[in-house]
Design an enzyme around this catalytic site. Structure first.
Site, PDB file in Angstrom:
ATOM      1  N   LYS A 160       0.860  -1.184   0.000  1.00 32.68           N
ATOM      2  CA  LYS A 160       0.000   0.000   0.000  1.00 32.68           C
ATOM      3  C   LYS A 160       0.892   1.229   0.000  1.00 32.68           C
ATOM      4  O   LYS A 160       1.396   1.658   1.023  1.00 32.68           O
ATOM      5  CB  LYS A 160      -0.912  -0.013   1.243  1.00 32.68           C
ATOM      6  CG  LYS A 160      -2.185   0.840   1.110  1.00 32.68           C
ATOM      7  CD  LYS A 160      -1.938   2.334   1.119  1.00 32.68           C
ATOM      8  CE  LYS A 160      -1.509   2.844   2.464  1.00 32.68           C
ATOM      9  NZ  LYS A 160      -1.334   4.347   2.450  1.00 32.68           N
ATOM     10  N   GLY A 191       6.446   4.396   8.932  1.00 34.37           N
ATOM     11  CA  GLY A 191       5.705   5.648   8.977  1.00 34.37           C
ATOM     12  C   GLY A 191       5.915   6.354  10.301  1.00 34.37           C
ATOM     13  O   GLY A 191       6.872   6.076  11.033  1.00 34.37           O
ATOM     14  N   SER A 192       5.023   7.243  10.620  1.00 31.96           N
ATOM     15  CA  SER A 192       5.157   8.040  11.835  1.00 31.96           C
ATOM     16  C   SER A 192       4.892   7.201  13.077  1.00 31.96           C
ATOM     17  O   SER A 192       4.216   6.165  13.018  1.00 31.96           O
ATOM     18  CB  SER A 192       4.183   9.217  11.798  1.00 31.96           C
ATOM     19  OG  SER A 192       2.847   8.760  11.960  1.00 31.96           O
ATOM     20  N   THR A 193       5.387   7.681  14.205  1.00 33.62           N
ATOM     21  CA  THR A 193       5.154   6.979  15.461  1.00 33.62           C
ATOM     22  C   THR A 193       3.671   6.975  15.811  1.00 33.62           C
ATOM     23  O   THR A 193       3.139   5.969  16.300  1.00 33.62           O
ATOM     24  CB  THR A 193       5.980   7.626  16.580  1.00 33.62           C
ATOM     25  OG1 THR A 193       7.370   7.402  16.299  1.00 33.62           O
ATOM     26  CG2 THR A 193       5.649   7.020  17.935  1.00 33.62           C
ATOM     27  N   ALA A 200       1.048   7.008  13.778  1.00 34.18           N
ATOM     28  CA  ALA A 200       0.368   6.006  12.957  1.00 34.18           C
ATOM     29  C   ALA A 200       0.804   4.599  13.348  1.00 34.18           C
ATOM     30  O   ALA A 200       0.001   3.666  13.373  1.00 34.18           O
ATOM     31  CB  ALA A 200       0.660   6.264  11.481  1.00 34.18           C
ATOM     32  N   GLY A 201       2.089   4.443  13.665  1.00 35.19           N
ATOM     33  CA  GLY A 201       2.599   3.134  14.062  1.00 35.19           C
ATOM     34  C   GLY A 201       1.952   2.619  15.329  1.00 35.19           C
ATOM     35  O   GLY A 201       1.729   1.415  15.485  1.00 35.19           O
ATOM     36  N   CYS A 225      13.883   9.551   8.474  1.00 34.93           N
ATOM     37  CA  CYS A 225      13.539   9.258   9.868  1.00 34.93           C
ATOM     38  C   CYS A 225      14.747   9.161  10.790  1.00 34.93           C
ATOM     39  O   CYS A 225      14.648   9.469  11.978  1.00 34.93           O
ATOM     40  CB  CYS A 225      12.739   7.963   9.934  1.00 34.93           C
ATOM     41  SG  CYS A 225      13.503   6.585   9.041  1.00 34.93           S
ATOM     42  N   GLU A 278       9.706  15.140  16.220  1.00 34.44           N
ATOM     43  CA  GLU A 278      10.227  14.976  14.867  1.00 34.44           C
ATOM     44  C   GLU A 278       9.615  16.024  13.940  1.00 34.44           C
ATOM     45  O   GLU A 278       8.392  16.110  13.800  1.00 34.44           O
ATOM     46  CB  GLU A 278       9.914  13.572  14.345  1.00 34.44           C
ATOM     47  CG  GLU A 278      10.540  13.272  13.007  1.00 34.44           C
ATOM     48  CD  GLU A 278      10.334  11.831  12.579  1.00 34.44           C
ATOM     49  OE1 GLU A 278      11.266  11.241  12.010  1.00 34.44           O
ATOM     50  OE2 GLU A 278       9.232  11.298  12.804  1.00 34.44           O
TER      51      GLU A 278
END
Length: 481
Positions: free
Chosen positions: A179, A231-233, A235-236, A287, A386
């Site tokens: 995706k 991905g971002s923390t 979203a993670g 990152c 970040e």
């Protein structure tokens, strides 16, 4: 010239999407529409997962092939990507603002390096062993492919980070549904063309581009066996919660706020190219970058002056210009986010020594000047969160113990670096930093080394032989004496 796709790559074929929804792609450098592709909806994800499931469950399918045969197909895929490398780099640079000189290497070449690395590794990896047990018998340990993989890929290094997942998954015999991010779909479609040309069996690789809802539906799909997410923390954390509820294996490569520790014997002036790669690569949209520069108080003004002059010297411009060192950021939303952090840094008392605004003469495109903050306290927002843009914070420390303390006072732990004229001393300092990876006088992830973070920077590892393990299902068979 606009690049338009009307179909999705599912089950080894180009198929019509289930809806009329499309993703419009806009150039980060010009803000002009440069392409369009279908947006996958739930029925498309269902079809992609079904194709991957059928390919994996086929008794004579990909999972049952000899490792050498899978490796040969992976090498053909690498060859097909080689043939498309210049166009791949151009598409990535146009979409996310990555300078073309960087995209040519990291998006045009590095994915093939990974595919060939894992093709070679699977040829020499022992997947079945017998060991002596402690209870009088022997134990056969088998390593089989884990199954259908959902690979969620971000926009900053779309092809490289897809290859982080594709290489080990394909080598082990897994099938995968990728995706891509909606910001970078044109390169994903070009990859699909390469996969079709390489002769990957139907359903082994499927691509469903879309936004957060598409990704969440894929992650929760009952026929998915493993999730690999970058991905971002924030979203993670959502992905981790979903996978925990489903008891589904997951690899998470998340955000960072790494420290670049400048020791009192460092010669920064002789290492500016390496320093750039460790702190500002891809317009700061990386990152692992060391965006917290830790400088000894005895040399603080000198380090600030060096970084300020260096940032001012960088060529800012169109991502497709070979001279560009800092291109635009990926979207207007991303630029707004970065500018918000710059305002917050100034508001909390940090001092801007260069940058802080939009570059003159670039009225179109999502550009942000390379920005350096001095007089930063590690508790400041710009030192703890970040930013994901070309913004550096220079923090003073008293001695090495103080530097290590500051480096470790972070919710993240993904990358980092130590700068010194004494590599052994640098390695001793690096060993004390709480992070998954760190470099001495340079930083660049290597395919042969495990990559990943600690704390809020993620779970699990990609790359290296360890990355292959993440796609294995282990079984112990107890053999009677």
């Amino acid at each position: 010239m606009s690049t338009v796709y009307e179909s999705l790559y599912i089950g080894g074929e180009w198929v019509s999407p289930s809806s009329s929804r499309t993703i419009e792609v806009v150039s980060a450098s010009t803000e002009e529409v440069i392409g369009r592709a279908p947006e996958a909806v739930e029925r498309d994800v269902d079809a992609a997962v079904a194709a991957a499931r059928a390919a994996f469950d086929d008794p004579s399918g990909w999972a049952m092939w000899a490792p050498a045969d899978r490796a040969a197909v992976m090498e053909r895929l690498a060859d097909e990507l080689d043939a498309r490398a210049p166009e791949m780099a151009r598409r990535v640079a146009s979409q996310n603002g990555m300078p073309i000189s960087i995209a040519a290497q990291l998006e045009g070449v590095f994915p093939q390096v990974l595919l060939r690395y894992y093709a070679g590794l699977i040829r020499s990896t022992e997947l079945d062993e017998v060991r002596d047990g402690l209870m009088g018998g022997r134990i056969r340990v088998t390593r089989k492919p884990i199954g259908v993989v959902a690979g969620i890929v971000p926009w900053n290094y779309p092809q490289t980070l897809a290859a982080f997942k594709l290489g080990p998954a394909l080598a082990m015999g897994c099938t995968i549904v990728l995706k891509p991010s909606p910001e970078t779909v044109l390169d994903a479609q070009l990859f699909a063309e390469a996969a079709a040309a390489a002769g990957l069996p139907a359903g082994v690789v499927n691509i469903v581009q879309g936004g957060r809802d598409t990704g969440q539906y894929l992650i929760e799909h009952p026929q998915v066996d493993k999730v690999a997410f970058t991905g971002s923390t924030a979203a993670g954390r959502t992905v981790a919660e979903t996978c925990a509820r489903l008891l589904r294996p997951v690899t998470l490569e998340l955000g960072g706020k790494s420290a670049a520790i400048v020791l009192d014997d460092a010669d920064l002036a002789s290492n500016l190219e390496s320093l750039f790669g460790a702190t500002l690569l891809n317009n700061g949209q990386t990152c692992y970058l060391g965006t917290r520069i830790l400088a000894p108080s005895s040399r603080y003004a000198e380090v600030v002056d060096t970084l300020t002059g260096f940032a001012r010297s960088l060529q800012v411009g169109d991502a497709l210009d070979e001279r560009t060192q800092i291109g635009p950021v990926a979207s207007s939303r991303q630029r707004d986010r970065i500018e918000g952090y710059i305002a917050k840094g100034a508001g909390e008392g940090a001092r801007i020594t260069t940058g802080g605004g939009r570059p003159a003469g670039l009225d179109r495109g999502w550009f942000v000047e390379p920005t350096v903050f001095a007089d930063v306290d590690n508790r400041h927002t710009i030192a703890q969160e970040e930013i994901f843009g070309p913004v550096l914070s220079v923090i003073s420390y008293a001695d090495v113990d103080d530097a290590v303390r500051i480096a470790n006072e972070s919710d993240f732990g993904l990358g980092g670096s130590v700068w010194t004229s004494d590599p052994e001393r640098g390695e001793a300092v690096a060993a004390r930093v709480q992070t998954g990876t760190i470099g001495i006088n340079a930083y660049l992830p290597d395919p042969a080394a495990p990559f990943g973070g600690v704390k809020q920077s993620g779970l699990g590892r990609e790359l290296g032989p360890e990355g292959l393990v993440a796609y294995q299902a282990l079984k112990s068979i107890y053999l009677a004496p």
